[in-house]
Design a protein around this motif. Structure first.
Motif, PDB file in Angstrom:
ATOM      1  N   MET A  30       8.523 -57.738  13.935  1.00  0.00           N
ATOM      2  CA  MET A  30       8.509 -56.305  13.765  1.00  0.00           C
ATOM      3  C   MET A  30       8.974 -55.657  15.052  1.00  0.00           C
ATOM      4  SD  MET A  30       4.505 -55.214  13.950  1.00  0.00           S
ATOM      5  CE  MET A  30       4.931 -53.528  13.768  1.00  0.00           C
ATOM      6  N   PRO A  31       9.581 -54.472  14.954  1.00  0.00           N
ATOM      7  CA  PRO A  31      10.044 -53.802  16.161  1.00  0.00           C
ATOM      8  C   PRO A  31       8.903 -53.137  16.913  1.00  0.00           C
ATOM      9  CG  PRO A  31      10.598 -52.514  14.236  1.00  0.00           C
ATOM     10  CD  PRO A  31       9.970 -53.776  13.743  1.00  0.00           C
ATOM     11  N   ILE A  32       8.941 -53.234  18.220  1.00  0.00           N
ATOM     12  CA  ILE A  32       7.982 -52.568  19.099  1.00  0.00           C
ATOM     13  C   ILE A  32       8.755 -51.486  19.837  1.00  0.00           C
ATOM     14  CG2 ILE A  32       6.485 -52.849  21.112  1.00  0.00           C
ATOM     15  CD1 ILE A  32       5.350 -54.181  18.662  1.00  0.00           C
ATOM     16  N   GLY A  33       8.317 -50.257  19.701  1.00  0.00           N
ATOM     17  CA  GLY A  33       9.005 -49.144  20.340  1.00  0.00           C
ATOM     18  C   GLY A  33      10.157 -48.668  19.487  1.00  0.00           C
ATOM     19  N   GLY A  34      10.985 -47.832  20.074  1.00  0.00           N
ATOM     20  CA  GLY A  34      12.149 -47.315  19.364  1.00  0.00           C
ATOM     21  C   GLY A  34      11.829 -46.088  18.547  1.00  0.00           C
ATOM     22  N   ALA A  90       2.028 -49.884  19.963  1.00  0.00           N
ATOM     23  CA  ALA A  90       3.187 -49.900  19.055  1.00  0.00           C
ATOM     24  C   ALA A  90       2.944 -50.847  17.883  1.00  0.00           C
ATOM     25  CB  ALA A  90       4.444 -50.301  19.822  1.00  0.00           C
ATOM     26  N   TYR A  91       2.365 -52.014  18.155  1.00  0.00           N
ATOM     27  CA  TYR A  91       2.041 -52.980  17.105  1.00  0.00           C
ATOM     28  C   TYR A  91       1.079 -52.363  16.089  1.00  0.00           C
ATOM     29  CZ  TYR A  91      -0.146 -57.152  15.041  1.00  0.00           C
ATOM     30  OH  TYR A  91      -0.653 -58.083  14.178  1.00  0.00           O
ATOM     31  N   SER A  92       0.111 -51.610  16.577  1.00  0.00           N
ATOM     32  CA  SER A  92      -0.903 -51.013  15.711  1.00  0.00           C
ATOM     33  C   SER A  92      -0.374 -49.852  14.892  1.00  0.00           C
ATOM     34  CB  SER A  92      -2.074 -50.502  16.553  1.00  0.00           C
ATOM     35  OG  SER A  92      -2.660 -51.539  17.281  1.00  0.00           O
ATOM     36  N   SER A 127      18.116 -46.849  19.627  1.00  0.00           N
ATOM     37  CA  SER A 127      16.968 -46.530  20.484  1.00  0.00           C
ATOM     38  C   SER A 127      16.477 -47.781  21.212  1.00  0.00           C
ATOM     39  CB  SER A 127      15.846 -45.907  19.652  1.00  0.00           C
ATOM     40  OG  SER A 127      15.367 -46.821  18.689  1.00  0.00           O
ATOM     41  N   ASP A 128      15.590 -47.571  22.160  1.00  0.00           N
ATOM     42  CA  ASP A 128      15.072 -48.657  22.992  1.00  0.00           C
ATOM     43  C   ASP A 128      13.878 -49.320  22.293  1.00  0.00           C
ATOM     44  OD1 ASP A 128      14.752 -50.310  25.202  1.00  0.00           O
ATOM     45  OD2 ASP A 128      13.498 -48.861  26.273  1.00  0.00           O
ATOM     46  N   TYR A 129      14.063 -50.558  21.854  1.00  0.00           N
ATOM     47  CA  TYR A 129      12.995 -51.296  21.182  1.00  0.00           C
ATOM     48  C   TYR A 129      13.152 -52.782  21.482  1.00  0.00           C
ATOM     49  CZ  TYR A 129      16.456 -52.656  17.682  1.00  0.00           C
ATOM     50  OH  TYR A 129      17.546 -53.166  17.056  1.00  0.00           O
ATOM     51  N   GLU A 130      12.099 -53.525  21.166  1.00  0.00           N
ATOM     52  CA  GLU A 130      12.147 -54.989  21.263  1.00  0.00           C
ATOM     53  C   GLU A 130      11.532 -55.556  19.994  1.00  0.00           C
ATOM     54  OE1 GLU A 130       8.898 -56.761  23.907  1.00  0.00           O
ATOM     55  OE2 GLU A 130       8.853 -54.673  24.566  1.00  0.00           O
ATOM     56  N   TRP A 131      11.891 -56.773  19.666  1.00  0.00           N
ATOM     57  CA  TRP A 131      11.336 -57.422  18.480  1.00  0.00           C
ATOM     58  C   TRP A 131      10.139 -58.252  18.866  1.00  0.00           C
ATOM     59  CZ3 TRP A 131      12.268 -56.135  13.702  1.00  0.00           C
ATOM     60  CH2 TRP A 131      13.464 -55.493  13.384  1.00  0.00           C
ATOM     61  N   LEU A 132       9.070 -58.117  18.118  1.00  0.00           N
ATOM     62  CA  LEU A 132       7.890 -58.961  18.286  1.00  0.00           C
ATOM     63  C   LEU A 132       7.979 -60.025  17.198  1.00  0.00           C
ATOM     64  CD1 LEU A 132       5.182 -59.387  19.754  1.00  0.00           C
ATOM     65  CD2 LEU A 132       4.127 -57.955  18.003  1.00  0.00           C
ATOM     66  N   GLU A 133       8.230 -61.251  17.620  1.00  0.00           N
ATOM     67  CA  GLU A 133       8.389 -62.352  16.672  1.00  0.00           C
ATOM     68  C   GLU A 133       7.027 -62.773  16.131  1.00  0.00           C
ATOM     69  OE1 GLU A 133      11.303 -63.345  15.654  1.00  0.00           O
ATOM     70  OE2 GLU A 133      12.419 -62.132  17.099  1.00  0.00           O
ATOM     71  N   ALA A 134       7.014 -63.430  14.991  1.00  0.00           N
ATOM     72  CA  ALA A 134       5.772 -63.931  14.389  1.00  0.00           C
ATOM     73  C   ALA A 134       5.112 -64.934  15.327  1.00  0.00           C
ATOM     74  CB  ALA A 134       6.077 -64.585  13.047  1.00  0.00           C
ATOM     75  N   GLY A 135       3.785 -64.982  15.304  1.00  0.00           N
ATOM     76  CA  GLY A 135       3.047 -65.932  16.129  1.00  0.00           C
ATOM     77  C   GLY A 135       2.046 -65.219  17.022  1.00  0.00           C
ATOM     78  N   SER A 136       1.367 -65.982  17.871  1.00  0.00           N
ATOM     79  CA  SER A 136       0.361 -65.431  18.784  1.00  0.00           C
ATOM     80  C   SER A 136       1.046 -64.837  20.003  1.00  0.00           C
ATOM     81  CB  SER A 136      -0.606 -66.528  19.233  1.00  0.00           C
ATOM     82  OG  SER A 136      -1.338 -66.993  18.120  1.00  0.00           O
ATOM     83  N   HIS A 137       0.546 -63.686  20.432  1.00  0.00           N
ATOM     84  CA  HIS A 137       1.109 -62.992  21.589  1.00  0.00           C
ATOM     85  C   HIS A 137      -0.003 -62.377  22.409  1.00  0.00           C
ATOM     86  CE1 HIS A 137       5.254 -63.156  20.083  1.00  0.00           C
ATOM     87  NE2 HIS A 137       4.720 -62.937  18.882  1.00  0.00           N
ATOM     88  N   ARG A 138       0.259 -62.189  23.680  1.00  0.00           N
ATOM     89  CA  ARG A 138      -0.611 -61.402  24.547  1.00  0.00           C
ATOM     90  C   ARG A 138       0.140 -60.097  24.798  1.00  0.00           C
ATOM     91  NH1 ARG A 138      -5.005 -62.409  27.534  1.00  0.00           N
ATOM     92  NH2 ARG A 138      -5.409 -61.024  29.285  1.00  0.00           N
ATOM     93  N   LEU A 139      -0.403 -58.987  24.293  1.00  0.00           N
ATOM     94  CA  LEU A 139       0.276 -57.709  24.355  1.00  0.00           C
ATOM     95  C   LEU A 139      -0.304 -56.839  25.462  1.00  0.00           C
ATOM     96  CD1 LEU A 139       0.306 -56.878  20.524  1.00  0.00           C
ATOM     97  CD2 LEU A 139       2.055 -58.083  21.852  1.00  0.00           C
ATOM     98  N   ASP A 140       0.572 -56.079  26.122  1.00  0.00           N
ATOM     99  CA  ASP A 140       0.067 -55.082  27.062  1.00  0.00           C
ATOM    100  C   ASP A 140      -0.286 -53.827  26.261  1.00  0.00           C
ATOM    101  OD1 ASP A 140       2.450 -53.672  26.581  1.00  0.00           O
ATOM    102  OD2 ASP A 140       3.395 -54.364  28.438  1.00  0.00           O
ATOM    103  N   GLY A 141      -0.778 -52.805  26.928  1.00  0.00           N
ATOM    104  CA  GLY A 141      -1.235 -51.597  26.243  1.00  0.00           C
ATOM    105  C   GLY A 141      -0.182 -50.941  25.371  1.00  0.00           C
TER     106      GLY A 141
END
Length: 194
Positions: free
Chosen positions: A1-5, A40-42, A21-35
């Motif tokens: 899913m896209p984060i940001g943008g 954005a994920y939420s 726009s400025d975004y990044e892709w969050l790939e499936a799997g476990s991640h450690r996310l910053d604030g």
């Protein structure tokens, strides 16, 4: 899913990601996310729907509760209150914070659940607010489970450790029935992080 943008709604009413726009892709799997990533994920609905967003929000709540260190939060209380600004208002006196820390520890050791209102249990287009209030009341004030009846002596004189074998099917009225509603997959907060 896209984060940001940035997003926009297309002619079909579908939310789309602005590819410029400025975004990044969050790939499936476990991640450690910053604030900002966690926020954005939420909040994102791009490439998903509102129910998926609600699941992700519940996941984040469970993750925050699991990771919080009450003593660290007590020490950083002024910075936390300053950071949330006008988004959170409390009349909690600073001298009561130690009791609050104890409550956080209890929450961490407990099971959190939520009361989702979805198409499975209400009309989401024309909600019945009396029904919603009743469900909230029932969730906050559950009916205690009945005490199991005391075990009575069996009618036969066979010793308890001797199993009695039978080839007959149990009578139909003895078949197990239940009137319980099916549980909603959103009820268990921690179970939605997959």
């Amino acid at each position: 899913m896209p984060i940001g943008g940035r997003t926009f709604t297309d002619a079909n009413g579908t939310l789309q990601l602005d590819q410029t726009s400025d975004y990044e892709w969050l790939e499936a799997g476990s991640h450690r996310l910053d604030g900002p990533q966690a926020l954005a994920y939420s909040r994102s609905r791009v490439t998903s729907d509102d129910f998926s967003r609600m699941r992700r929000q519940r996941c984040m709540v469970a993750a925050v509760v699991d990771q919080v260190e009450p003593m660290t939060m007590l020490q950083r209380y002024p910075q936390i209150i300053g950071a949330v600004g006008d988004n959170v208002v409390t009349d909690l006196p600073q001298e009561d914070l130690d009791e609050w820390a104890g409550l956080v520890l209890q929450v961490q050791g407990a099971t959190m659940s939520s009361l989702p209102f979805t198409g499975a249990n209400i009309d989401t287009v024309d909600p019945n607010y009396s029904q919603i209030r009743a469900r909230v009341y029932e969730a906050l004030n559950p009916t205690p489970a009945p005490e199991p009846p005391p075990e009575e002596a069996t009618a036969t004189n066979a010793p308890e450790d001797e199993a009695q074998e039978t080839t007959e099917a149990p009578p139909e009225e003895a078949a197990a029935t239940t009137s319980e509603e099916p549980t909603d997959e959103l009820e268990d907060v921690g179970a939605v992080c997959g």
